[in-house]
Design an enzyme around this catalytic site. Sequence first.
Site, PDB file in Angstrom:
ATOM      1  CE  LYS A   1      -3.756  -2.449   2.284  1.00 35.91           C
ATOM      2  NZ  LYS A   1      -4.746  -2.472   3.379  1.00 35.91           N
TER       3      LYS A   1
ATOM      4  CE1 TYR B   1      -9.213  -3.636   0.353  1.00 29.42           C
ATOM      5  CE2 TYR B   1      -8.704  -1.583  -0.748  1.00 29.42           C
ATOM      6  CZ  TYR B   1      -8.322  -2.640   0.053  1.00 29.42           C
ATOM      7  OH  TYR B   1      -7.038  -2.685   0.563  1.00 29.42           O
TER       8      TYR B   1
ATOM      9  CG  ASN C   1      -3.561  -2.751   6.723  1.00 26.04           C
ATOM     10  OD1 ASN C   1      -3.422  -2.164   5.651  1.00 26.04           O
ATOM     11  ND2 ASN C   1      -4.545  -3.594   6.961  1.00 26.04           N
TER      12      ASN C   1
ATOM     13  CG  HIS D   1      -4.897  -6.732  -0.168  1.00 22.12           C
ATOM     14  ND1 HIS D   1      -6.084  -6.917   0.512  1.00 22.12           N
ATOM     15  CD2 HIS D   1      -4.923  -7.601  -1.224  1.00 22.12           C
ATOM     16  CE1 HIS D   1      -6.796  -7.850  -0.103  1.00 22.12           C
ATOM     17  NE2 HIS D   1      -6.114  -8.273  -1.159  1.00 22.12           N
TER      18      HIS D   1
ATOM     19  CD  GLU E   1      -7.929  -9.922  -3.657  1.00 19.96           C
ATOM     20  OE1 GLU E   1      -8.742  -9.476  -2.839  1.00 19.96           O
ATOM     21  OE2 GLU E   1      -6.780 -10.304  -3.327  1.00 19.96           O
TER      22      GLU E   1
HETATM   23  P1  CMP Z   1      -6.991  -4.903   3.799  1.00 12.75           P
HETATM   24  O1  CMP Z   1      -6.353  -6.192   4.229  1.00 12.75           O
HETATM   25  O2  CMP Z   1      -6.462  -4.282   2.584  1.00 12.75           O
HETATM   26  O3  CMP Z   1      -8.577  -5.044   3.651  1.00 12.75           O
HETATM   27  C1  CMP Z   1      -9.471  -3.971   3.807  1.00 12.75           C
HETATM   28  C2  CMP Z   1      -8.804  -2.758   4.402  1.00 12.75           C
HETATM   29  O4  CMP Z   1      -9.701  -1.823   4.984  1.00 12.75           O
HETATM   30  C3  CMP Z   1      -7.914  -3.210   5.548  1.00 12.75           C
HETATM   31  O5  CMP Z   1      -6.796  -3.858   5.023  1.00 12.75           O
HETATM   32  C4  CMP Z   1      -7.708  -1.902   6.293  1.00 12.75           C
HETATM   33  O6  CMP Z   1      -6.728  -1.093   5.665  1.00 12.75           O
HETATM   34  C5  CMP Z   1      -9.083  -1.233   6.116  1.00 12.75           C
HETATM   35  N1  CMP Z   1     -10.006  -1.457   7.235  1.00 12.75           N
HETATM   36  C6  CMP Z   1     -10.677  -2.587   7.533  1.00 12.75           C
HETATM   37  N2  CMP Z   1     -11.481  -2.404   8.609  1.00 12.75           N
HETATM   38  C7  CMP Z   1     -11.324  -1.106   8.999  1.00 12.75           C
HETATM   39  C8  CMP Z   1     -11.884  -0.295  10.032  1.00 12.75           C
HETATM   40  N3  CMP Z   1     -12.786  -0.778  10.907  1.00 12.75           N
HETATM   41  N4  CMP Z   1     -11.482   0.976  10.141  1.00 12.75           N
HETATM   42  C9  CMP Z   1     -10.587   1.479   9.266  1.00 12.75           C
HETATM   43  N5  CMP Z   1     -10.030   0.772   8.252  1.00 12.75           N
HETATM   44  C10 CMP Z   1     -10.390  -0.507   8.111  1.00 12.75           C
END
Ligand code: CMP
Length: 162
Positions: A13, A53, A126, A129, A140
Site C-alpha cells: 500500500k 474492495y 497496514n 494487502h 484479484e
Molecule cells: P486490507 O487487508 O487491505 O482489507 C481492507 C482494508 O480496509 C484493511 O486492510 C484496512 O486497511 C481497512 N479497514 C478494515 N477495517 C477497517 C476499520 N474498521 N477501520 C478502518 N479501516 C479498516
Amino acid sequence: MTEYLERTFVALKPDAIQRGITGQIIHRLERAGMRLVAMKMIKADDELLKEHYSEHVDKDFYEGLKNFMQEGPVVAMVWEGVNAVPNVRKIVGETAPREARPGTIRGDFAHMSFSHADEKGQAVKNLIHASGEKKEAMEEIALWFDDDEIKDYTRTDKEHVR
Ligand code: CMP
C-alpha cells in the site's frame, strides 16, 4: 501446479512505498521461499478499488480506505508457493497492526488500531494487502494483472523450498 502449489495476490500500500520499506517487505516473502511471478507499480483508480474492495464499498471506512489507497502508487504482486494464500497471510499478520504479532510484517512495522483509525476518519494504515482465500486470490490476480504479465522462471533453491 499441484493441489497445494498456488498463487496469491499481494499489494504494497502507499504507506509502505512512502516509508521506503518495500524492499524489506518483499525480502520477507522471498526468504520464505515463495516465488515472485509478477510485479508492477500503479496508481489505483476509483474503478479498480471499487472492484478490489467490493465487500467494503458500503462500509463507513470505505471513503477513508479509498483516499489512503490513492495517496500514492501501490506495488501489485503475484506470489507463488505451497499454500501461498495462508502462508503469505501468516507472514503479513492480523489486519489491525495493533493485533499483529511481532515477527509479522504488520506487527514489526506498524501498530495502529481500528479505533484510532476510525477516530481519525481514515483507513487503518497496514502496509500490505494479501488475498484471504484461494478463490479471492484468483479473482484479484485476474483483476490486477493480464496473463502475459505473469512470468515463469526457476528459483535455484526450488528443490529445498517446495
Ligand atoms: P486490507 O487487508 O487491505 O482489507 C481492507 C482494508 O480496509 C484493511 O486492510 C484496512 O486497511 C481497512 N479497514 C478494515 N477495517 C477497517 C476499520 N474498521 N477501520 C478502518 N479501516 C479498516
